[in-house]
Design an enzyme around this catalytic site. Sequence first.
Site, PDB file in Angstrom:
ATOM      1  N   GLN A 142       2.382  -6.031  -3.238  1.00  0.00           N
ATOM      2  CA  GLN A 142       2.783  -6.114  -1.820  1.00  0.00           C
ATOM      3  C   GLN A 142       4.049  -5.284  -1.592  1.00  0.00           C
ATOM      4  O   GLN A 142       4.278  -4.321  -2.311  1.00  0.00           O
ATOM      5  CB  GLN A 142       2.989  -7.576  -1.384  1.00  0.00           C
ATOM      6  CG  GLN A 142       1.690  -8.373  -1.274  1.00  0.00           C
ATOM      7  CD  GLN A 142       1.114  -8.835  -2.592  1.00  0.00           C
ATOM      8  OE1 GLN A 142       1.770  -9.475  -3.384  1.00  0.00           O
ATOM      9  NE2 GLN A 142      -0.142  -8.505  -2.862  1.00  0.00           N
TER      10      GLN A 142
ATOM     11  N   GLY B 211      -4.006  -4.219  -4.288  1.00  0.00           N
ATOM     12  CA  GLY B 211      -5.025  -3.225  -4.615  1.00  0.00           C
ATOM     13  C   GLY B 211      -4.329  -1.948  -5.009  1.00  0.00           C
ATOM     14  O   GLY B 211      -3.828  -1.222  -4.162  1.00  0.00           O
ATOM     15  N   HIS B 212      -4.231  -1.691  -6.313  1.00  0.00           N
ATOM     16  CA  HIS B 212      -3.480  -0.532  -6.785  1.00  0.00           C
ATOM     17  C   HIS B 212      -4.452   0.511  -7.327  1.00  0.00           C
ATOM     18  O   HIS B 212      -5.102   0.303  -8.345  1.00  0.00           O
ATOM     19  CB  HIS B 212      -2.461  -0.966  -7.845  1.00  0.00           C
ATOM     20  CG  HIS B 212      -1.447  -1.933  -7.282  1.00  0.00           C
ATOM     21  ND1 HIS B 212      -0.529  -2.599  -8.048  1.00  0.00           N
ATOM     22  CD2 HIS B 212      -1.205  -2.329  -6.007  1.00  0.00           C
ATOM     23  CE1 HIS B 212       0.237  -3.369  -7.265  1.00  0.00           C
ATOM     24  NE2 HIS B 212      -0.174  -3.232  -6.026  1.00  0.00           N
TER      25      HIS B 212
ATOM     26  N   ASP C 154       0.807  -1.228   0.000  1.00  0.00           N
ATOM     27  CA  ASP C 154       0.000   0.000   0.000  1.00  0.00           C
ATOM     28  C   ASP C 154       0.835   1.271   0.000  1.00  0.00           C
ATOM     29  O   ASP C 154       0.414   2.301   0.532  1.00  0.00           O
ATOM     30  CB  ASP C 154      -0.953   0.029   1.212  1.00  0.00           C
ATOM     31  CG  ASP C 154      -1.887  -1.153   1.238  1.00  0.00           C
ATOM     32  OD1 ASP C 154      -2.276  -1.608   0.154  1.00  0.00           O
ATOM     33  OD2 ASP C 154      -2.218  -1.626   2.337  1.00  0.00           O
TER      34      ASP C 154
ATOM     35  N   LYS D  54       2.028   2.193  -5.058  1.00  0.00           N
ATOM     36  CA  LYS D  54       2.694   1.660  -6.248  1.00  0.00           C
ATOM     37  C   LYS D  54       1.896   1.899  -7.518  1.00  0.00           C
ATOM     38  O   LYS D  54       2.471   2.158  -8.569  1.00  0.00           O
ATOM     39  CB  LYS D  54       2.930   0.145  -6.082  1.00  0.00           C
ATOM     40  CG  LYS D  54       3.896  -0.202  -4.966  1.00  0.00           C
ATOM     41  CD  LYS D  54       4.070  -1.712  -4.832  1.00  0.00           C
ATOM     42  CE  LYS D  54       2.853  -2.442  -4.296  1.00  0.00           C
ATOM     43  NZ  LYS D  54       2.494  -2.113  -2.911  1.00  0.00           N
TER      44      LYS D  54
END
Length: 428
Positions: A224, A40-41, A13, A16
């Site tokens: 990650q 989750g980007h 988080d 990225k």
Amino acid sequence: MSITVLLGAQWGDEGKGRITDALAAQAEVVARFNGGDNAGHSITIGAQVVRLHQVPSGIFRAGCLNIIGNGVVLNPRNLLKEMAEIEAAGVSVTPDRLRISENAHVILPGHIALDAAREATGGSAIGTTQRGIGFAYMDKASRTGLRAGQMCDPERFADKVHQHILAVNKTLERDYNRPTLDADALAAEYAAAARHIKPFLTNTVLTVNDALAQGKHVLAEGAQGVLLDIDHGTYPFVTSSSATVGGVCTGLGVPPKAIRRVVGVAKAFSTRVGGGPFVTELHGDMAARLRGTGANPWDEYGSTTGRPRRVGWLDAVALRYVARMNGMDELALTKLDILSGLDTLQIAVAYTHKGVKIDDLPQDSETLAECEPVYEELAGWREDVRSVRAFANLPRNAQTYIARIEELVGVRVSIVSVGPERDQMLVR
Ligand code: IMO
Ligand code: MG
């Protein structure tokens, strides 16, 4: 030929997605090499926030080819959902924009059910995203998994899914006293998904290496963060894939010599979701201040699970370790804007363990959990930095904060993000 690698330098988080989106403007190929839909980007495009979980963040750059590499674990159901969301945002997802490795392992319904079941049984819970990630990689390592290439024959694939569910159902009943899964319905659903996904499948090792041979620029997008890496993270509070620079070579099938540039993405403070040691963790008012209220998507709530993130000061001990291990050439520092208005800031420059000072990240999570931070205090700044676009125009104390991070970590900060919008970024 060259690869730029973008890695999360903390516990995930870090922002990225938006840095990938920015660097993708200069890349012809963007490739994911690890993890699955636990990632989750978020990318903000105008008034829209799109959350990508499996599709690489280059999908929003026209002309960019996106690759899901062999090191990824693929959730077919959620991939179709994500493709539909991207299409709703006005971008069509076709096989000329997205290629999926035949060797990527498939996350099956039983993996997800077992992840949820184990997380529910107190003792062994680590706060996973419950996406079945660990169980999918377990089957990969124990040589019992299904690979995406098997979706080329949807009927046979359905049979295998059926067998997998029958086997998992026994474990769910016997070991966890949980409801079983509907093998017939799920096998049919996965066969349908396989028919959709089949045209996207290919040998992506050839795709990436051909692109490199043609002199194209490849961006490897890490999911990650290094401190969640299966080998180098805070085990067992980690994910099950390789989030380090080494993961790029195995997760895409590319030679290390092709890697030219390694960019680490770090928040200007620290966050972590799920369990595990977090030396600089804050509680109370300051934690609430850094976390935000959840009113906007930029606040510290998990983009995959919605969980409030744990927050803390920047940990230069951990960051230095991560930078050295991965040969980071540059750091992208995100969310600097959140620190505006604080009187003072702290950076952990060392730890103490049972009274003894240590300068490097301990390998053992239990030891790490017992460490206390040694803080260095820096003066804050009052000014809103969201409209600043040049490093020299940042408040003096913000410049000092960044310079101190560079000194402690030993890596130059080349990108600073000062807000969620695409243009709220300064590149030095
Ligand atoms: P991105 O790519 C933050 C964390 C989970 C949990 C641990 C194991 O968005 O940075 P898993 O579901 O992988 O078995 O969970 O890892 N985790 C993440 N934390 N960002 C992520 O991805 C994460 N992916 C996994 O919270 O602590
Ligand atoms: Mg995330």
